[in-house]
Write an enzyme that holds these catalytic residues in place. Structure first.
Site, PDB file in Angstrom:
ATOM      1  N   VAL A  14       0.829  -1.197   0.000  1.00 52.66           N
ATOM      2  CA  VAL A  14       0.000   0.000   0.000  1.00 52.66           C
ATOM      3  C   VAL A  14       0.868   1.255   0.000  1.00 52.66           C
ATOM      4  O   VAL A  14       0.560   2.234  -0.681  1.00 52.66           O
ATOM      5  CB  VAL A  14      -0.971  -0.010   1.197  1.00 52.66           C
ATOM      6  CG1 VAL A  14      -1.737   1.310   1.286  1.00 52.66           C
ATOM      7  CG2 VAL A  14      -1.954  -1.175   1.075  1.00 52.66           C
ATOM      8  N   CYS A 130     -10.635  -1.996   3.329  1.00 55.91           N
ATOM      9  CA  CYS A 130     -10.738  -2.020   1.864  1.00 55.91           C
ATOM     10  C   CYS A 130     -12.090  -2.516   1.380  1.00 55.91           C
ATOM     11  O   CYS A 130     -12.669  -1.964   0.432  1.00 55.91           O
ATOM     12  CB  CYS A 130      -9.611  -2.862   1.270  1.00 55.91           C
ATOM     13  SG  CYS A 130      -9.397  -4.475   2.053  1.00 55.91           S
ATOM     14  N   SER A 160      -3.828  -9.856  -1.860  1.00 57.33           N
ATOM     15  CA  SER A 160      -3.030  -8.659  -1.596  1.00 57.33           C
ATOM     16  C   SER A 160      -3.529  -7.901  -0.383  1.00 57.33           C
ATOM     17  O   SER A 160      -2.775  -7.150   0.243  1.00 57.33           O
ATOM     18  CB  SER A 160      -3.016  -7.738  -2.816  1.00 57.33           C
ATOM     19  OG  SER A 160      -4.330  -7.380  -3.185  1.00 57.33           O
ATOM     20  N   LYS A 214     -15.976  -5.464  10.956  1.00 57.92           N
ATOM     21  CA  LYS A 214     -15.512  -4.162  10.465  1.00 57.92           C
ATOM     22  C   LYS A 214     -16.476  -3.593   9.425  1.00 57.92           C
ATOM     23  O   LYS A 214     -16.795  -2.394   9.451  1.00 57.92           O
ATOM     24  CB  LYS A 214     -14.127  -4.304   9.823  1.00 57.92           C
ATOM     25  CG  LYS A 214     -12.981  -4.537  10.780  1.00 57.92           C
ATOM     26  CD  LYS A 214     -11.694  -4.779   9.974  1.00 57.92           C
ATOM     27  CE  LYS A 214     -10.539  -5.167  10.850  1.00 57.92           C
ATOM     28  NZ  LYS A 214      -9.328  -5.487  10.039  1.00 57.92           N
ATOM     29  N   ARG A 235     -11.652 -15.158   1.413  1.00 55.20           N
ATOM     30  CA  ARG A 235     -10.396 -14.944   0.686  1.00 55.20           C
ATOM     31  C   ARG A 235     -10.376 -15.878  -0.520  1.00 55.20           C
ATOM     32  O   ARG A 235     -10.673 -17.069  -0.402  1.00 55.20           O
ATOM     33  CB  ARG A 235      -9.208 -15.241   1.595  1.00 55.20           C
ATOM     34  CG  ARG A 235      -7.875 -14.763   1.039  1.00 55.20           C
ATOM     35  CD  ARG A 235      -7.755 -13.263   1.068  1.00 55.20           C
ATOM     36  NE  ARG A 235      -7.561 -12.714   2.400  1.00 55.20           N
ATOM     37  CZ  ARG A 235      -7.551 -11.422   2.679  1.00 55.20           C
ATOM     38  NH1 ARG A 235      -7.759 -10.528   1.715  1.00 55.20           N
ATOM     39  NH2 ARG A 235      -7.370 -10.994   3.920  1.00 55.20           N
ATOM     40  N   HIS A 242     -10.784  -6.752  -5.097  1.00 54.13           N
ATOM     41  CA  HIS A 242     -11.849  -7.330  -4.280  1.00 54.13           C
ATOM     42  C   HIS A 242     -13.180  -7.265  -5.029  1.00 54.13           C
ATOM     43  O   HIS A 242     -13.485  -6.264  -5.689  1.00 54.13           O
ATOM     44  CB  HIS A 242     -12.010  -6.551  -2.971  1.00 54.13           C
ATOM     45  CG  HIS A 242     -10.913  -6.778  -1.975  1.00 54.13           C
ATOM     46  ND1 HIS A 242      -9.869  -7.656  -2.171  1.00 54.13           N
ATOM     47  CD2 HIS A 242     -10.708  -6.202  -0.745  1.00 54.13           C
ATOM     48  CE1 HIS A 242      -9.081  -7.622  -1.108  1.00 54.13           C
ATOM     49  NE2 HIS A 242      -9.565  -6.758  -0.240  1.00 54.13           N
ATOM     50  N   ASN A 315      -8.321  -3.167  -4.556  1.00 58.28           N
ATOM     51  CA  ASN A 315      -8.252  -2.956  -3.109  1.00 58.28           C
ATOM     52  C   ASN A 315      -7.016  -2.193  -2.666  1.00 58.28           C
ATOM     53  O   ASN A 315      -7.019  -1.542  -1.614  1.00 58.28           O
ATOM     54  CB  ASN A 315      -8.305  -4.297  -2.376  1.00 58.28           C
ATOM     55  CG  ASN A 315      -7.222  -5.258  -2.814  1.00 58.28           C
ATOM     56  OD1 ASN A 315      -7.231  -5.716  -3.959  1.00 58.28           O
ATOM     57  ND2 ASN A 315      -6.285  -5.569  -1.944  1.00 58.28           N
TER      58      ASN A 315
END
Length: 341
Positions: A14, A130, A160, A214, A235, A242, A315
């Site tokens: 990132v 994300c 990632s 989240k 995942r 994503h 993402n």
């Protein structure tokens, strides 16, 4: 005269993307500093057509810096962000460290830009998870028109999102399967190559994973606390990008055609929705793009005022680095930050 910017965690996925986006968007910076842990001291990272040598976080002086784009993980952020903010530098943090604190704004500029002014309390702004960022970009324009009552979302999240080690594990396992080596999970709980894992982050007492929690809490804070949301986060063996299958129940009627037109004019959204082979976006096509793509817009006849969407985004960009830079741009455009001396 431009701003001074420090990217902390500049050697990570990132952090490197933050530097790329600062250059791509011609961010008004006179100085850009790459900052990382001591073990990365001197490591070179790209910033446009330049190379920056990483500086040591523990020795770096933030007193003359306007923006700190923090992407070094929650533990580092909890220790350093308040100290950096106390020096007058605005921290925009990509970790989960401060997202759920009432005096720290949690911002997606296309959704709740007005809340950005709240940073003055602690000199910290939080970047959302994300998976949440791309979801609320797609939900906001629809919520404004028909008011969302409930959302059910299943995510298909690339490796990632779990860092470089996770990307390496997918590559190693995939290669190993073809040469008959046994793929041993290290970063993940199970084999990720040619598999899907319905487990992201830790499990909580109620059976949710923290990633799912989240999405619920962040959507409420960013968009509307009255929205009910449930998520299953998975995942998948994709390197970047994503995807989300989103089912929405509205308070008032809205057709697929109406939703399509609303989303076509929404900031940050790109609609690709042809009812034909290939008339939708997949993670491969979203990589490197700024947009949140929406496809497969259709009515759900099983609930009153229901719609289904397919939402895809890079993402590392909208889910992290791009959103962080957009927050800094919002602060500048609204005249909320006085340049450091």
């Amino acid at each position: 005269m431009g701003y001074s910017v420090a990217v902390v965690g500049a050697t990570g996925n990132v952090g490197r993307e933050m530097l790329n986006i600062l250059a791509e968007r011609d961010f008004p910076a006179d100085e850009v500093h790459a900052v990382a842990s001591r073990r990365s001291l001197g490591t070179e990272v790209s910033f446009g057509d330049r190379k920056l040598k990483c500086k040591d976080l523990e020795q770096f002086d933030f007193s003359g810096v306007d923006f700190c784009l923090m992407s070094a993980g929650a533990a580092v952020s909890r220790e350093w962000s308040p100290r950096i903010g106390a020096k007058g530098c605005l921290v925009i943090d990509n970790s989960s460290a401060f997202r759920y604190e009432s005096d720290v704004p949690l911002i997606v500029p296309e959704v709740n830009a007005d809340a950005v002014a709240g940073f003055r309390k602690r000199n910290i702004i939080a970047n959302p998870n994300c998976s949440t960022a791309q979801l609320v970009v797609a939900l906001k324009p629809l919520h404004d028109v028909a008011k969302i009552r409930r959302v059910v979302v299943a995510t298909y999240q690339s490796v990632s999102g779990a860092g470089k080690e996770a990307m390496d594990e997918l590559w190693t396992q995939t290669r190993g399967i073809f040469v008959t080596d046994s793929p041993e999970p290290k970063k993940f709980t199970k084999q990720i190559a040619f598999n899907v894992i319905p487990h992201i982050d830790v499990f909580m007492e109620d059976g949710q994973t923290k990633e799912e929690w989240k999405m619920v809490v962040e959507t409420k804070k960013i968009l509307d606390p009255k929205i009910r949301l449930t998520a299953t986060c998975v995942r998948v063996p994709v390197f970047v990008g994503h995807s989300e299958a989103v089912n929405i129940e509205f308070e008032t009627p809205i057709t697929a055609d109406e939703a399509r037109e609303i989303l076509r004019t929404a900031p940050g959204v790109l609609v690709v929705d042809k009812r034909e082979n290939g008339g939708y976006v997949t993670p491969v096509e979203c990589v490197g793009d700024y947009a949140t793509f929406v496809s497969r817009i259709r009515e759900d006849p099983t609930v009153e005022n229901g719609l289904n969407l397919w939402v895809v985004s890079d993402n590392l960009r909208k889910g992290a680095a791009l959103n962080t830079v957009q927050i800094a741009e919002t602060v500048i455009n609204r005249g909320l930050l006085k340049k450091a001396a």
